[in-house]
Design an enzyme around this catalytic site. Structure first.
Site, PDB file in Angstrom:
ATOM      1  N   ASP A   1      -2.788 -23.120   5.999  1.00 47.70           N
ATOM      2  CA  ASP A   1      -2.776 -22.435   4.973  1.00 47.70           C
ATOM      3  C   ASP A   1      -1.822 -21.961   5.217  1.00 47.70           C
ATOM      4  O   ASP A   1      -0.854 -21.161   4.005  1.00 47.70           O
ATOM      5  CB  ASP A   1      -4.031 -21.635   4.943  1.00 47.70           C
TER       6      ASP A   1
ATOM      7  N   ASP B   1     -15.315 -35.011   6.486  1.00 46.26           N
ATOM      8  CA  ASP B   1     -14.630 -35.374   8.077  1.00 46.26           C
ATOM      9  C   ASP B   1     -15.484 -35.600   9.066  1.00 46.26           C
ATOM     10  O   ASP B   1     -14.865 -35.831   9.741  1.00 46.26           O
ATOM     11  CB  ASP B   1     -13.406 -34.951   8.764  1.00 46.26           C
TER      12      ASP B   1
END
Length: 521
Positions: free
Chosen positions: A278, A125
């Site tokens: 997460d 990214d």
């Protein structure tokens, strides 16, 4: 003469007003704050003692993961060859990782796994075109050696890491993969990582996650990294181990873990509603009945933030995200019918409330605000068991993760008190969904600089900061406050708190000027 008399009159009026307000209002409020802080301290104390008892039982009597789960090593049969190995996807999310991209890609490409059963996906990214070109060329270099490595980019950076991981799983070449291993850009798995992790999934269809432990390559770099190692080692040595052994649940650490892709899909996939994507995935998967296992002996090299600025940004994300996730999921956990009552109680009370909220708040409010204020208002007293005994026992229990750094325990206490200011602030931002709730700043890494230091024994070239960038006004303000309280206790007090307050003043001052990352232990 008239001016002096006027000043005395004003001073007298201020004193009378203060006495009128203090007795009916300030004293009861401060006394209430003491009771609340003592209650929170007791909650944290009970939690730490419980964790200590369980980890002793785990180490002495309970079965190891290899005994709790049906485990069989991966072996290549002569006739079917590599077809006995499942297809594995390795994802490496990156964002302008100039210093570490070679290390991470090289480590992933060096994994000992049949080349025709492994796909390495570099999710880049990066916004810097030069870095993007370097990462792509590194992928092409490994691809030329026969490694199945794919360089993947997106049009936008929406969803940050969660968005990149989610997008990566949509690719057509991923459909035949059964498991996905995730490594952040500074993580370097050993070649046998997959061969030690994947076997736990075999014959255990309800197992969703295998989490490895982090090992820090720069723990001895400076006092800042030493302090981080002490905190994180407790997390891995005690919290993760206890959660895995008792409830087969813990928060995924976002890296150095292997997921069953079916579990990710069943849990609803990656979501970017908080900065702890997460942990979000782990909680949702657990609520659907999936189990996790933590392998303390399976370790992956990684890097700790070595500048205070980078560490502050990291801690903001790690404190704000869980609090915000708790706000979003608490009722969902309560209403869940697939999970037993005791597991829900563990997730809500122990995992979220005590560790992610109470632990930060009691450290800051009790020891940095309420206790110093009782010096200025002597009508309110704190019992010795709350101000000395309980925090001492909690501190000793926290130190078990890093016995080699026991000599730094006192410094660690002072440092954790300073950081509790930022963690508490971030926790409130998460609970209230205030301004910086979705702030995501990628942690700065040194990577190649650390490697070069090891090889050539030369000093790391750190980024230069202007003095204005170093100064942290909030810490300096608290340093002044604690210094005033310490002086009052030295002159008029009777508890000898001034020793602690002056040392804490020094800690806040050092961090206020941003020099904690330059102190070598």
């Amino acid at each position: 003469m008239a001016e002096i008399m006027g000043r005395k009159e004003v001073t007298g009026q201020i004193g009378m007003t203060w006495e009128m307000v203090k007795t009916p209002l300030i004293v009861p409020l401060l006394r209430l704050a003491v009771y609340i802080c003592l209650a929170m301290a007791l909650m944290l104390f009970v939690e730490r003692v419980y964790m200590g008892i369980v980890i002793i039982l785990v180490k002495l009597f309970w079965k190891k993961p290899e005994d709790r789960y049906k485990w069989k090593p991966c072996e290549e049969d002569l006739e079917p060859g590599s077809t006995t190995y499942p297809f594995v996807l390795v994802q490496i999310p990156m964002f302008n990782e100039k210093e570490v991209y070679k290390i991470s890609i090289g480590a992933a490409c060096g994994l000992s796994w049949p080349i025709d059963r492994l796909v390495i996906q570099v999710l880049d990214d990066s916004t810097d075109p030069n870095i993007k070109q370097m990462v792509e060329e590194e992928c092409q270099r490994w691809a030329a050696k026969g490694v199945n490595v794919v360089y993947q980019i997106r049009e936008t950076r929406g969803g940050y890491k969660a968005g990149a991981l989610k997008e990566g799983l949509k690719r057509s070449y991923v459909k035949h993969c059964e498991f996905v291993a995730i490594f952040d850009a500074d993580f370097r798995p050993e070649p046998d990582f997959l061969k030690r992790a994947i076997p736990f999934f075999r014959n255990n269809p309800d197992l969703a996650l295998v989490q490895a432990r982090w090992r820090f390559v720069n723990a001895d770099e400076c006092l800042l990294t030493k302090m981080q190692e002490m905190s994180l080692n407790y997390h891995f040595t005690v919290e993760q181990e206890v959660g895995s052994a008792t409830h087969a649940f813990f928060g995924f650490n976002g890296t150095a873990g292997v997921w069953r892709i079916a579990a990710i899909n069943e849990a609803g996939g990656w979501k970017d509603r908080t900065t702890v994507e997460d942990m979000d995935l782990a909680v949702r998967a657990s609520l659907r009945g999936w189990k996790f296992v933590y392998l303390g002996h399976l370790q992956v090299k990684s890097e700790l933030p070595s500048t205070f600025k980078a560490f502050r940004f990291q801690q903001h994300r790690w404190s704000c995200g869980p609090a915000n996730l708790f706000r979003k999921m608490v009722m969902e956990i309560v209403r869940n019918k697939k999970v037993k009552f005791w597991k829900k109680l563990y997730v809500i009370y122990s995992f979220f409330f005590v560790r992610k909220i109470i632990a930060h708040m009691v450290t800051f409010f009790f020891y940095c605000v309420v206790l110093p204020l009782t010096i200025l208002i002597p009508e309110v007293e704190v019992p010795t068991w709350g101000s000395i005994y309980i925090p001492s026992i909690i501190t000793i229990l926290n130190s078990v993760g890093t016995p080699r750094s026991i000599h730094l325990l006192f410094y660690w206490i002072l440092f954790e008190n300073v950081m509790s200011l930022h963690r508490t602030k971030a926790t409130f931002i998460g609970l209230l969904e205030a301004g910086r709730v979705n702030e995501w700043v990628v942690t700065e890494k040194l990577g190649d600089a650390l490697k070069n230091k090891t090889n050539s024994k030369t000093a790391i070239k750190r980024p230069r900061f202007k003095i204005g960038d170093r100064i942290n006004v909030l810490e300096l303000c608290f340093a002044v406050f604690l210094f005033i309280c310490g002086c009052c206790d030295l002159l008029y007090g009777k508890h000898y708190y001034f020793i602690y307050l002056f040392l804490q003043t020094i800690s806040f001052t050092i961090t206020g000027f941003g020099y904690i990352g330059t102190i070598v232990p």
